[in-house]
Scaffold this motif. Structure first.
Motif, PDB file in Angstrom:
ATOM      1  N   ASP A 117       0.835  -1.215   0.000  1.00  0.00           N
ATOM      2  CA  ASP A 117       0.000   0.000   0.000  1.00  0.00           C
ATOM      3  C   ASP A 117       0.861   1.252   0.000  1.00  0.00           C
ATOM      4  N   ALA A 118       1.869   1.222   0.872  1.00  0.00           N
ATOM      5  CA  ALA A 118       2.715   2.406   1.013  1.00  0.00           C
ATOM      6  C   ALA A 118       3.546   2.663  -0.240  1.00  0.00           C
ATOM      7  N   LEU A 119       3.875   1.594  -0.972  1.00  0.00           N
ATOM      8  CA  LEU A 119       4.741   1.762  -2.148  1.00  0.00           C
ATOM      9  C   LEU A 119       3.959   2.048  -3.433  1.00  0.00           C
ATOM     10  N   ARG A 120       2.623   1.914  -3.355  1.00  0.00           N
ATOM     11  CA  ARG A 120       1.809   2.041  -4.575  1.00  0.00           C
ATOM     12  C   ARG A 120       2.073   3.337  -5.357  1.00  0.00           C
ATOM     13  N   PRO A 121       2.228   4.497  -4.708  1.00  0.00           N
ATOM     14  CA  PRO A 121       2.454   5.724  -5.499  1.00  0.00           C
ATOM     15  C   PRO A 121       3.651   5.639  -6.437  1.00  0.00           C
ATOM     16  N   ASP A 142       0.898   5.835 -12.278  1.00  0.00           N
ATOM     17  CA  ASP A 142       1.289   6.776 -13.324  1.00  0.00           C
ATOM     18  C   ASP A 142       0.261   7.915 -13.318  1.00  0.00           C
ATOM     19  N   GLY A 143       0.011   8.450 -12.139  1.00  0.00           N
ATOM     20  CA  GLY A 143      -1.054   9.455 -12.007  1.00  0.00           C
ATOM     21  C   GLY A 143      -0.516  10.854 -11.852  1.00  0.00           C
ATOM     22  N   GLU A 144      -1.310  11.661 -11.095  1.00  0.00           N
ATOM     23  CA  GLU A 144      -0.973  13.078 -10.987  1.00  0.00           C
ATOM     24  C   GLU A 144      -0.008  13.362  -9.842  1.00  0.00           C
ATOM     25  N   ASN A 145       0.454  14.595  -9.834  1.00  0.00           N
ATOM     26  CA  ASN A 145       1.361  15.095  -8.818  1.00  0.00           C
ATOM     27  C   ASN A 145       0.600  15.343  -7.501  1.00  0.00           C
ATOM     28  N   PRO A 146       1.107  14.851  -6.361  1.00  0.00           N
ATOM     29  CA  PRO A 146       0.368  14.992  -5.099  1.00  0.00           C
ATOM     30  C   PRO A 146       0.138  16.448  -4.682  1.00  0.00           C
ATOM     31  N   PHE A 147       1.076  17.330  -4.996  1.00  0.00           N
ATOM     32  CA  PHE A 147       0.913  18.731  -4.581  1.00  0.00           C
ATOM     33  C   PHE A 147      -0.257  19.385  -5.309  1.00  0.00           C
ATOM     34  N   ARG A 154      -8.468   9.877  -8.490  1.00  0.00           N
ATOM     35  CA  ARG A 154      -7.225  10.582  -8.833  1.00  0.00           C
ATOM     36  C   ARG A 154      -6.215  10.444  -7.682  1.00  0.00           C
ATOM     37  N   ILE A 155      -6.737  10.450  -6.451  1.00  0.00           N
ATOM     38  CA  ILE A 155      -5.835  10.289  -5.297  1.00  0.00           C
ATOM     39  C   ILE A 155      -5.350   8.841  -5.193  1.00  0.00           C
ATOM     40  N   GLU A 156      -6.243   7.900  -5.532  1.00  0.00           N
ATOM     41  CA  GLU A 156      -5.792   6.497  -5.516  1.00  0.00           C
ATOM     42  C   GLU A 156      -4.679   6.268  -6.536  1.00  0.00           C
ATOM     43  N   ALA A 157      -4.734   7.030  -7.621  1.00  0.00           N
ATOM     44  CA  ALA A 157      -3.733   6.836  -8.686  1.00  0.00           C
ATOM     45  C   ALA A 157      -2.557   7.804  -8.563  1.00  0.00           C
ATOM     46  N   VAL A 158      -2.504   8.570  -7.479  1.00  0.00           N
ATOM     47  CA  VAL A 158      -1.456   9.589  -7.341  1.00  0.00           C
ATOM     48  C   VAL A 158      -0.078   8.950  -7.461  1.00  0.00           C
ATOM     49  N   SER A 159       0.858   9.660  -8.079  1.00  0.00           N
ATOM     50  CA  SER A 159       2.162   9.017  -8.231  1.00  0.00           C
ATOM     51  C   SER A 159       3.262   9.804  -7.539  1.00  0.00           C
ATOM     52  N   ALA A 160       4.302   9.063  -7.180  1.00  0.00           N
ATOM     53  CA  ALA A 160       5.482   9.658  -6.566  1.00  0.00           C
ATOM     54  C   ALA A 160       6.680   9.268  -7.413  1.00  0.00           C
ATOM     55  N   TYR A 201      14.215  10.644   2.070  1.00  0.00           N
ATOM     56  CA  TYR A 201      13.412  11.840   2.248  1.00  0.00           C
ATOM     57  C   TYR A 201      12.766  12.369   0.969  1.00  0.00           C
ATOM     58  N   ASN A 202      11.501  12.041   0.807  1.00  0.00           N
ATOM     59  CA  ASN A 202      10.790  12.314  -0.434  1.00  0.00           C
ATOM     60  C   ASN A 202       9.412  12.918  -0.109  1.00  0.00           C
ATOM     61  N   PRO A 203       9.346  14.252  -0.001  1.00  0.00           N
ATOM     62  CA  PRO A 203       8.090  14.897   0.413  1.00  0.00           C
ATOM     63  C   PRO A 203       6.914  14.577  -0.499  1.00  0.00           C
ATOM     64  N   GLY A 204       7.171  14.349  -1.795  1.00  0.00           N
ATOM     65  CA  GLY A 204       6.078  14.019  -2.711  1.00  0.00           C
ATOM     66  C   GLY A 204       5.432  12.690  -2.343  1.00  0.00           C
ATOM     67  N   TRP A 205       6.264  11.708  -2.045  1.00  0.00           N
ATOM     68  CA  TRP A 205       5.744  10.390  -1.627  1.00  0.00           C
ATOM     69  C   TRP A 205       4.967  10.529  -0.304  1.00  0.00           C
ATOM     70  N   HIS A 206       5.554  11.275   0.624  1.00  0.00           N
ATOM     71  CA  HIS A 206       4.894  11.446   1.928  1.00  0.00           C
ATOM     72  C   HIS A 206       3.497  12.045   1.746  1.00  0.00           C
ATOM     73  N   LEU A 207       3.434  13.098   0.929  1.00  0.00           N
ATOM     74  CA  LEU A 207       2.136  13.748   0.723  1.00  0.00           C
ATOM     75  C   LEU A 207       1.167  12.812   0.001  1.00  0.00           C
ATOM     76  N   ALA A 208       1.704  12.020  -0.947  1.00  0.00           N
ATOM     77  CA  ALA A 208       0.838  11.088  -1.676  1.00  0.00           C
ATOM     78  C   ALA A 208       0.118  10.161  -0.680  1.00  0.00           C
ATOM     79  N   LEU A 209       0.838   9.746   0.377  1.00  0.00           N
ATOM     80  CA  LEU A 209       0.228   8.854   1.375  1.00  0.00           C
ATOM     81  C   LEU A 209      -0.720   9.617   2.302  1.00  0.00           C
ATOM     82  N   ASP A 210      -0.411  10.887   2.558  1.00  0.00           N
ATOM     83  CA  ASP A 210      -1.289  11.685   3.435  1.00  0.00           C
ATOM     84  C   ASP A 210      -2.614  12.043   2.760  1.00  0.00           C
ATOM     85  N   LEU A 211      -2.583  12.144   1.424  1.00  0.00           N
ATOM     86  CA  LEU A 211      -3.760  12.649   0.709  1.00  0.00           C
ATOM     87  C   LEU A 211      -5.025  11.833   0.977  1.00  0.00           C
ATOM     88  N   ARG A 212      -4.855  10.517   1.045  1.00  0.00           N
ATOM     89  CA  ARG A 212      -6.062   9.676   1.241  1.00  0.00           C
ATOM     90  C   ARG A 212      -6.669   9.951   2.621  1.00  0.00           C
TER      91      ARG A 212
END
Ligand code: FAD
Length: 626
Positions: A465-469, A473-478, A514-520, A526-537
């Motif tokens: 689950d944590a590695l899915r982003p 091949d989805g959108e940018n979490p920000f 779109r959040i389920e498909a979010v990509s990192a 230290y990867n803030p994009g990945w972190h946010l991708a997991l926080d979004l849900r």
């Protein structure tokens, strides 16, 4: 799994703010092994930002104060929707929790005769906030950290090393494990390396704070993404009162980069007043019927109150936050706002420069450095900012346990205590009172159950689950976070309408895939994009719970204002909205608010109860009272 760090303890505490640290102290004092996990750096919790103080009826500045008066103010602030037992315990136990902090090494500001000083705040009848200038949260966190270190040193001296009380910071929990209706552990990752961690524990305390980052204009910092609320939902617990969000009336409005940063209520508590672009002190036009008896209706009386509170009523700038935020909103909407879309908060013309610098040092520096405004000379520009969520995990008042066995919650992540609106200062006291209780009862439960075991299958699923982003091949979490913030700000903000809430729900649901498909992209270190991708849900679940409850509750109360359903409805006062997870969706159900005991009802005049309750309720109370 090789790539997972395995740990175990009796009591796992998720969150190292005031609630988490106070729970940790209590659980360790009860002899249990404790791990505290924090998403941010140790010491950088929300609690550290608290400025005004902690509310506790110590009666140091006005001896008429008592827990009964504090209880009454809290219930009035929450418009009688509070879990009365939580409000009662909170009012009764807060003074002891403050005094106890001094035994841990805290040093609050003093009265001239050497007692802990207490300041005025909105909705509190007497000066009640124990404070350290306008940096109270810093002292609270510093003291609790120091207490933790001293407990670790005791363990070391006893030959037990650090493993009895570990603090692991910069680590985010993404999943809780549940078996047979009881919690048994958590899964997360270290933010700096991306390495996974699994902790088996029979008792878990959620102390993760709020959801403010679901809104763009907010006083909250980056980590308030509703993780604890969502973890609880997914584990099978329920949330209550999610429609009630506090928009603090005074956030900075200019320059844009600092919009939302808090301007403490202490500015008004210490004499500051709100003015519109015409220079009018407009709050006198906004005193609601239910508060008319307690608030001055003219500036002279309001001003006299600061020196003679016994024979004068409080100024309306000190009404509960929801009232002041709505008033500011109306002034701006009526075209009487300040240059940058707020109103003016003026303490410069009312107090000496020396007094302002002494009482409000952080505010002085904040405005000087961020906005180039000298608050001892000029007024500040302020406007509402998303600040606090009254809604949260439904817990038992005495033990703080949720619907899931072994899963406790304390602090901002829990619900019920503040009803529809929290009084300023009541959060720091809440997290001390219920943080202690959570630690105590989590430790007690850990004594009665076998240490749980986590399975490889559970860990493999959580890791996937944590590695899915990274595979998506989805959108940018920000961009997705900005889209969600825009929906919440536009349609689920301070003033709500049914059509707009329906629109919000549609738009939030459309974000879900779109959040389920979010990509990192990039690596796990230290990867803030990945972190946010997991926080979004988590943010999405909380946002949907809020919008659904806001649509269902067709009345206006506290931190929920419906333009199409103005006014309090006594039928709704008896109803909590409970959110649970049904598959992937949020299901809402109505649940009766617990009825206050006759003793507590007897603390109010029947004429006041009549403003909130149905005749059967308050008449029953007066009959029972005799
Ligand atoms: P927090 O202090 O918010 O701590 C939450 C912890 O959980 C953090 O350590 C965070 O990193 C961690 N966490 C979150 N998610 C995860 C995760 N997934 N995994 C691991 N860790 C996680 N209240 C008052 O009573 N008086 C005041 O004067 C006052 N002033 C305030 C001023 C400001 C600017 C703000 C923003 C709030 C203020 N409040 C005040 C409100 C009060 O500070 C907060 O409600 C309170 O501190 C919340 O404490 P907490 O312990 O519940 O959570």
């Amino acid at each position: 799994l090789n790539d997972v760090e395995h740990l175990a303890c009796d009591v796992l505490i998720i969150g190292a703010g005031g609630a988490g640290l106070r729970a940790a102290v209590e659980a360790r004092l009860a002899g249990k092994s404790v791990i505290v996990i924090s998403k941010s750096l140790f010491g950088k919790a929300h609690t550290v930002m608290a400025e005004g103080g902690a509310a506790a009826a110590m009666g140091n500045v006005n001896s008429k104060d008592s827990w009964q008066v504090h209880f009454r103010d809290t219930m009035r602030g929450g418009k009688f929707l509070n879990n009365y037992r939580m409000a009662e315990l909170h009012a009764q136990e807060a003074p002891a929790r403050i005094w106890e902090l001094e035994t841990y090494g805290a040093l609050f500001d003093r009265t001239p005769d050497g007692k802990i000083s207490q300041r005025n705040f909105g909705g509190h009848e007497y000066p009640r906030l124990a404070h350290v200038g306008d940096r109270t949260g810093l002292e609270l966190i510093r003291t609790l950290q120091q207490k933790l270190v001293s407990l670790q040193q005791d363990d070391e001296a006893a030959g037990e090393g650090e493993e009895k009380l570990q603090v692991i910071d910069e680590t985010t929990v993404t999943e809780l494990f549940v078996e047979g209706g009881a919690v048994k552990g958590a899964f997360g990752y270290r933010r700096n390396t991306g390495r996974f961690m699994a902790i088996a524990a029979p008792s878990i305390v959620l102390a993760t704070g709020g959801i403010g980052r679901s809104f763009k204009v907010t006083s909250n910092s980056w980590e308030y993404t509703g993780d604890g609320h969502a973890l609880a939902l997914r584990a099978g617990a329920s949330l209550i009162n999610m429609e009630f969000i506090q928009f603090h009336p005074t956030g900075m409005v200019w320059p844009p980069s600092v919009r939302g940063i808090l301007v403490t209520e202490s500015v008004r508590g210490d004499g500051g007043v709100l003015k519109n672009s015409e220079g009018k002190r407009f709050m006198f036009d906004y005193i609601p019927e239910v508060f008319k008896a307690q608030y001055a209706d003219n500036p002279d009386e309001g001003d006299r109150w600061y020196t003679d509170p016994d024979t004068n009523r409080r100024p309306p700038e000190l009404l509960p936050r929801d009232e002041v935020a709505r008033a500011i909103n109306s002034e701006v909407k009526a075209g009487r706002g300040s240059e940058h879309g707020g109103v003016y908060l003026d303490i410069a013309s009312r107090r000496s420069a020396e007094y302002i610098r002494k009482k409000l040092p952080s505010m002085y520096h904040q405005f000087k450095e961020l906005a180039d405004v000298d608050i001892t000379v000029e007024p500040m520009e302020v406007g509402p900012t998303c600040h606090y969520i009254m809604g949260g995990i439904e817990v038992d008042a005495e033990t703080t346990v949720s619907k899931v066995e072994g899963l406790f919650a304390a602090g901002e992540v829990s619900g019920g205590m503040h009803g529809s609106n929290r009084l300023g200062g009541n959060s720091l006291s809440d997290l001390l009172v219920f943080g202690k209780r959570a630690g105590e009862y989590a430790a007690e439960r850990a004594s009665t159950v076998e240490p749980p075991k986590l399975t490889d299958a559970e860990l493999t699923a959580a890791a996937a689950d944590a590695l899915r982003p990274f595979e998506n091949d989805g959108e940018n979490p920000f961009e997705l976070q900005a889209a969600m913030q825009a929906i919440n700000g536009r349609l689920v903000g301070i003033i709500r309408r049914s059509g707009e809430l329906e629109e919000a729900l549609e738009e939030l649901e459309a974000l879900r895939p779109r959040i389920e498909a979010v990509s990192a992209t990039g690596g796990r270190a230290y990867n803030p994009g990945w972190h946010l991708a997991l926080d979004l849900r988590n943010m999405l679940l909380c946002s949907i719970a809020t919008a659904k409850a806001a649509l269902e509750r067709d009345e206006s109360r506290g931190g929920h204002t419906r333009e199409d359903a103005p006014g309090l409805d006594p039928q709704w006062r008896k109803t909590n909205l409970v959110a649970e997870l049904d598959g992937e969706s949020i299901a809402l159900r109505r649940q009766p608010v617990p009825t206050m005991t006759p003793e507590l009802l007897g603390l109010f005049e029947t004429t006041e109860l009549a403003k909130y309750m149905t005749p059967e309720e308050y008449q029953a109370s007066s009959t029972e009272e005799g």
